[in-house]
Motif scaffolding. Structure first.
Motif: not given
Lengths: 283, 161, 762
Positions: C492-509
């Motif tokens: 919403a803030i970056l004006g992007q299509d969320p489906e084109a973005m990627e999410l990396v799940q939590p990793d303590t690294d």
């Protein structure tokens, strides 16, 4: 782990049983592998009956209906013959587990498990069903009430297979009712169940009545005392109140994790009371 | 003790050499690598391991590997056609029927089998059809919505629509 | 930010596709090459002194690799959050039936199961204690000998005004003793994980966990490793609801991996083990006295509450404290006295569960409110409206509610609902054998941690060199969809299509400590951090785009999917090109947020007070079957103030799911234990609702705008569950004219209540 056999005929089953007398027979697995999961089987050979030709199908034999031992609950529910002649059995089968369980579990398995909570059993007692038992050397027919001898106990002998259930069509009943009390509406084990069949005359007087209860005694509970107290009476509050009193005094339930003895006793009687309205509704 | 078991898995003839008393569920997940079929109870009580056996829903946690022999098995991985999602899957996505997703494969399998036999079901019939698939996240409402929606997609009409 | 809500991108949850196709890989779904199965031998005795463990028989089985005991643990062998009291593997004592006494490593799942049956142990049984109040009595068996306060894990007190005098001054005082059951989370995915020691010598644990960052320190401490030598990864969870807030498989798996000769190890509890060893909602017993003036004004409240923590602390004391903080529900009461106690027992371990102590006290308080309405012959909604707390007023701790407070509106919304207005007609149309009733329950639920515990989050957004944008999550997605929501917020803030973005799940690294995925804070706290990161990245992108496009006024540049456009000239530049003009540091933007807190409240309550609350008001229409005692919930309306609804689908998912668990809690869910031994063993004896047991639920949002929340929202994960138990209990009372004060309202309890009044079969 052990061997699993998938015989295609009764002949093969008997041959297997003579070679592997310790083998465990199963059909749907909905009891055997639920009580102790598959991995706890203890390594005994398993004989799966799901593909045995002679154990399938529901057929019309004139004055009786023959239901193959490996008929699934789903097949019972879909059967035109069952719906027409034994709607009570269909209603009871519909209350078992959920679709997948009904696709796997069989009527023969329900009988051989001999649980007081087996949902197909009360209707079978009401219709005086016979079970047909086959072994390599012989076949015999035993009334269901004699076949089931206690909780989890039957008269099935080593080497025998429950091949069919036979039901006489001329039961003389036109009114049927089944109610199951479980802890929820599906995937439930009966806390108490009540099956009822009656023949009612044109004047509203009861000609014949049969009651059977699940989960309130070591095996399905029936009583000629109770059945008699309906005869030549209308299905009114007085009749039912009397019957309910008798039921509460005659059943012998236990307490377990699902319900107490006291609850089962009172509910068994209460369920009878509900007949009043149902008869009125069906006219 | 192992033996070769031949069956059709998601449209492809396969065989597996294994102990016939292992659970069908474990063969699918461990040997065939199809981890979409889930285990939630191991006792036939939750529906997470539902698969289609010759088109009927069955519970793979209470089936032996031996029982796969000669059968046509469909798991969640085989529900969709070539590249396309099954209408049930599309409806599950669109109608918000997915939360944690652990019951979802079993729910989809049950829904597909149900809609094949019941093209225009009432809401109560859908609830009954899914009653063996426990879900702890959704309260089932959006799942029932999704199956209603899928019925319309597949057969052009629910009972009231 | 109000305007941006309208631009919040709608659409299906971004995790739905992989889940609906079976492709999503949960912690239980790791199998790769050669690996070992690990499993714990459980004690099955509730309290005992442990003598010796016999492994020989198991080790003689081909395919059994190791049998480990506490002697194989180099570290403290203790885990715990508030207290460090729980052994990874029991050493001196067994304190509940689910304690692990040995850990077996085997080559297959089948061999593991056989081996566990062959491990045995010698023990000397000890008398146990199985009731929270009994545990506090003189001479009760001690669960933890080193706890200075005997079996008392935690006590809290609240004193505001003079409750005793106020009760004396009240025109009417109602009182009652209430009891709630031990609720099992029953997530579909039982505890599972995968662990290995990597080439760097780092122990990596992939687990179904709500708390990867805290797990890392717990694993390190318990197993005697440096924090840098432990890594925790949290894939999507198959449900958690608080039950995976802390250690379950993590330390056992870690220990196994340290002894597996470099081979990965898999652990997956079966349902029986999950029930035995997993946490439960703490059962509570509560004694309430509520006083009111003749006009219905609440004047004084006095209550004592006892929570049963079971064998180990986990967050049991904090659950009880949260209950105490919410003990007065949503009302303004001048004089309050609350005493809360949380006890150790030899029962199953208590711990966080959606609602965190609030469903228990709300069951008591909201029934007391109904009892008061009845005594005063007042409409139960009217008495609530009259006493309900409004913004700027002080709650039962004396803390001023400075933030959005929409409970008044929630009640008013219920008053307008046809189910309420037409209640008499509906009731009188009850079919034979049925009694109908309508009941309500109101509740609040704090969002985030109490003031003493920093409620903070860290995230990172990368513009990759290929122009794609990647968001790093610090909080696991338990199933509630926060991962998807984070992407939408950034999009919403970056004006992007969320489906084109990627999410990396939590990793303590990734080093983005963000606390725990709990406390109704995942979207509120972490979402704010995402906003901060996204705004920073937006500024960087627009600034560089301005240079590339030679825009003199950066305000004219807008971010569009995959590109930036100069509105004045119509010229565009793609994010791929912009990325090339940025260095690594510029392409990575971090976001931090700390939720509001008030240090001045630390003195008045354990861990300080909460400041921000979500609210709800519920109405249930029930039918009671006088033949069986069964209660059917026919209709359910849940009015909720959780701020702005930023995603109506995810919002209703939380409402529906909470009501489902709440109805289960009210009607069937009771994990049965007798003298520490588990009578409930699986999903056929622990009764959660099926699709046939629940009605369609009407969700009515009351959209206050929470200024501190992302796009005006506040937490919705927990508040809803607390309304169900009182709404259904009050509806039962409305139907039958009697009260059941012990939950769940099973057919058995209902039938015996009806029998006492001669109402069976009426």
């Amino acid at each position: 782990m052990g061997e699993v056999f998938l015989p295609g005929s009764l002949r093969e089953v008997f041959d297997l049983l003579s070679g592997e007398p310790e083998a465990l027979l199963y059909a749907g697995g909905t009891d055997l592998f639920v009580r102790s999961s598959l991995e706890e089987g203890g390594g005994k050979p398993l004989v799966c009956l799901e593909r045995v030709e002679g154990l399938k199908g529901i057929s019309d034999h004139g004055d009786e209906i023959r239901i193959g031992g490996c008929t699934t609950h789903s097949e019972l529910i879909r059967s035109r013959l069952v719906r027409e002649h034994f709607p009570l059995l269909m209603h009871a089968a519909r209350r078992i587990g959920a679709p997948a369980v009904r696709n796997m579990g069989t009527i023969g398995g329900n009988i051989c498990t001999a649980s007081p909570a087996g949902d197909t059993l009360p209707p079978l007692y009401i219709f005086d069903a016979f079970v047909e038992l086959c072994s390599a050397g012989r076949a015999r027919r035993v009334p269901i009430s004699e076949f089931i001898t206690g909780p989890g106990q039957t008269a099935l002998e080593r080497g025998e297979v429950l091949s069919a259930i036979c039901l006489k069509k001329d039961h003389g009943c036109t009114f049927f009712h089944f109610e199951k009390v479980g802890q929820r509406k599906a995937m439930a084990i009966s806390v108490a169940s009540f099956a009822f069949a009656a023949g009612i005359n044109g004047d509203g007087m009861i000609r014949k009545a049969r009651c059977a209860f699940g989960s309130v005694a070591p095996t399905v509970f029936t009583s000629s005392n109770i059945d008699r107290c309906f005869i030549d009476k209308p299905m009114d509050e007085d009749t039912l109140r009397q019957a309910a009193l008798l039921v509460r005094s005659e059943v012998s339930p236990i307490s377990d994790v699902r319900a107490s003895e006291g609850y089962r006793r009172s509910v068994a009687g209460n369920l009878v009371m509900r007949l009043e309205d149902l008869v009125r509704d069906t006219g | 003790m192992t033996r070769k078991i031949f069956f059709v898995l998601n449209g492809i003839s396969v065989h597996v050499e294994t102990d016939p008393a292992r659970r069908a569920l474990d063969v699918l997940r461990e040997d065939m690598g199809l981890t979409g079929t889930k285990e939630g109870c191991g006792r036939g009580e939750c529906g997470g391991c539902s698969i289609l056996v010759d088109g009927e829903v069955k519970l793979s946690c209470i089936m032996t590997a031996a029982q796969l022999e000669g059968k046509d098995i469909v798991t969640i991985e085989g529900v969709c056609g070539e590249g396309d999602l099954h209408p049930v899957q599309r409806s599950f996505i669109e109608r918000g029927a997915v939360q944690c997703g652990f019951c979802t494969p079993g729910m989809v399998i049950s829904s597909v089998a149900f809609l094949n036999a019941n093209p225009s079901p009432a809401r109560e019939e859908i609830r009954e059809a899914l009653s063996g698939n426990l879900c702890r996240c959704t309260g089932y409402q959006k799942i029932v919505d999704a199956v209603e929606d899928a019925a319309k997609k597949m057969h052009g009409g629910g009972r009231d629509g | 930010m109000k305007d941006e809500v309208r631009q919040f991108p709608g659409g299906p949850r971004l995790d739905a596709l992989s889940k609906v196709t079976g492709r999503e890989k949960y912690a239980a779904d790791y199998y790769s090459g050669k690996f070992l199965w690990a499993g714990a031998k459980r004690a099955l005795v509730p309290h005992a002194r442990l003598a010796s463990v016999h492994a020989e028989d198991a080790l003689s089985l081909p395919g059994v690799v190791r049998v480990l005991t506490y002697r194989d643990i180099a570290g403290s062998n203790r885990t715990g959050i508030a207290r460090n009291d729980q052994p990874v593997i029991a050493d001196e004592k067994v304190r509940h039936a689910g304690d692990a006494v040995a850990l077996v490593l085997a080559e297959s799942r089948e061999i593991l199961r056989a081996a566990l049956g062959r491990v045995s142990f010698d023990h000397e049984p000890l008398p146990g204690v199985f009731d929270a109040e009994d545990a506090l009595k003189e001479g009760a068996p001690r669960v933890h000998e080193d706890n200075e306060k005997g079996n008392l894990l935690r006590a809290v007190t609240v004193r505001k005004g003079d409750a005793e005098r106020a009760l004396d001054e009240s025109d009417v005082v109602v009182e009652g003793a209430f009891e709630t059951s031990r609720q099992e989370h029953a997530y579909l995915e039982t505890e599972a994980g995968w662990a290995f020691v990597d080439e760097r010598g780092v122990l990596t644990v992939v687990a179904s966990t709500q708390t990867p960052y805290r797990d890392r320190s717990e694993i390190a401490r318990a197993l005697g490793l440096d924090m840098e030598k432990v890594r925790v990864v949290a894939p999507y969870l198959g449900g958690a609801f608080g039950g995976k807030d802390g250690i379950n498989v993590q330390c056992l798996l870690g220990l196994a991996a340290l002894h597996s000769d470099g081979v990965p190890v898999k652990m997956w509890w079966d349902r029986t083990e999950s029930f035995l060893a997993g946490m439960k909602r703490l059962p509570a017993r509560m004694y309430y006295r509520l006083g009111a003036k003749m006009d219905g004004t609440f004047h004084g409240l006095s209550c004592r509450i006892y929570f049963d923590a079971g064998a180990y602390a986990t967050l049991g004391g904090e659950v009880m404290a949260m209950g105490a903080e919410h003990a007065a529900s949503v009302y303004r009461i001048a004089n309050v006295s609350i005493d809360g106690y949380c006890s150790y027992t030899n029962n199953p371990i208590g711990g966080p569960f959606r609602g965190f102590g609030v469903p228990q006290v709300t069951f008591a308080m909201e029934q007391a409110v109904d009892m008061m309405a009845e005594r005063l012959c007042m409409d139960p909604l009217e008495i609530r409206r009259r006493n309900v707390i409004r913004r700027g007023e002080k709650n039962c701790l004396g803390v001023e509610l400075k933030y959005s407070t929409g409970i008044g509106e929630c009640i008013e919304r219920l008053m307008e609902h046809p189910f309420w207005k037409e209640r008499q007609a509906w009731k009188s149309a009850a079919p034979k054998w049925k009694k109908r009733g309508i009941g309500m329950g109101c509740m609040g639920h704090a969002v985030g941690y109490p003031s003493l515990i920093p409620d903070q989050a860290n995230t990172r957004l990368d513009l990759r060199s290929d122009g794609t944008i990647c968001l790093y999550s610090g909080l696991p997605d338990l199933g509630q969809g926060n991962a998807s929501t984070y992407l939408r917020i950034a999009a919403a803030i970056l004006g992007q299509d969320p489906e084109a973005m990627e999410l990396v799940q939590p990793d303590t690294d990734h080093d983005l400590p963000s606390g725990t995925s709990s406390a109704s804070r995942t979207t509120y706290t972490f979402g704010n951090a995402v906003i901060n990161a996204a705004q920073a990245l937006r500024d960087v992108i627009l600034g560089r785009a301005g240079t590339i496009l030679d825009i003199s006024d950066p305000g004219r540049a807008v971010l569009l999917p995959g590109k930036v456009r100069d509105e004045a000239s119509g010229r565009e530049v793609s994010l791929t090109v912009i990325a090339r003009f940025l260095n690594d540091e510029e392409r990575t933007q971090k976001g931090y947020f700390r939720a509001p807190y008030d240090e001045s409240t630390i003195g008045i309550f354990y861990l300080g007070a909460h400041l921000l609350f979500s609210y709800g008001a519920h109405l249930a229409r029930v039918e009671v079957d006088t033949v069986t005692g069964g209660i059917d919930v026919i209709d359910y309306v849940a009015v909720t103030d959780a701020g702005t609804v930023i995603d109506p689908v995810v919002y209703d998912q939380q409402v529906h799911g909470s009501v489902a668990q709440g109805i289960g809690l009210a009607l069937t869910e009771d994990y049965l234990v007798s003298d520490g031994r588990h009578d409930t063993t699986g999903l056929s004896t622990y009764i959660i609702p099926t699709s046939m047991d629940l009605p369609d639920i009407t969700s009515v949002p009351v959209e206050t705008f929470e200024e501190t929340g992302p796009f005006g929202m506040k937490g919705i994960g927990e508040v809803v569950i607390s309304g169900c138990l009182p709404a259904i209990s009050n509806a039962f009372h409305d139907a039958c004219g009697m009260r059941i004060t012990k939950s769940p309202l099973t057919p058995e309890r209902v039938l015996s209540a009806l029998a006492r009044k001669g109402e069976v079969g009426k």
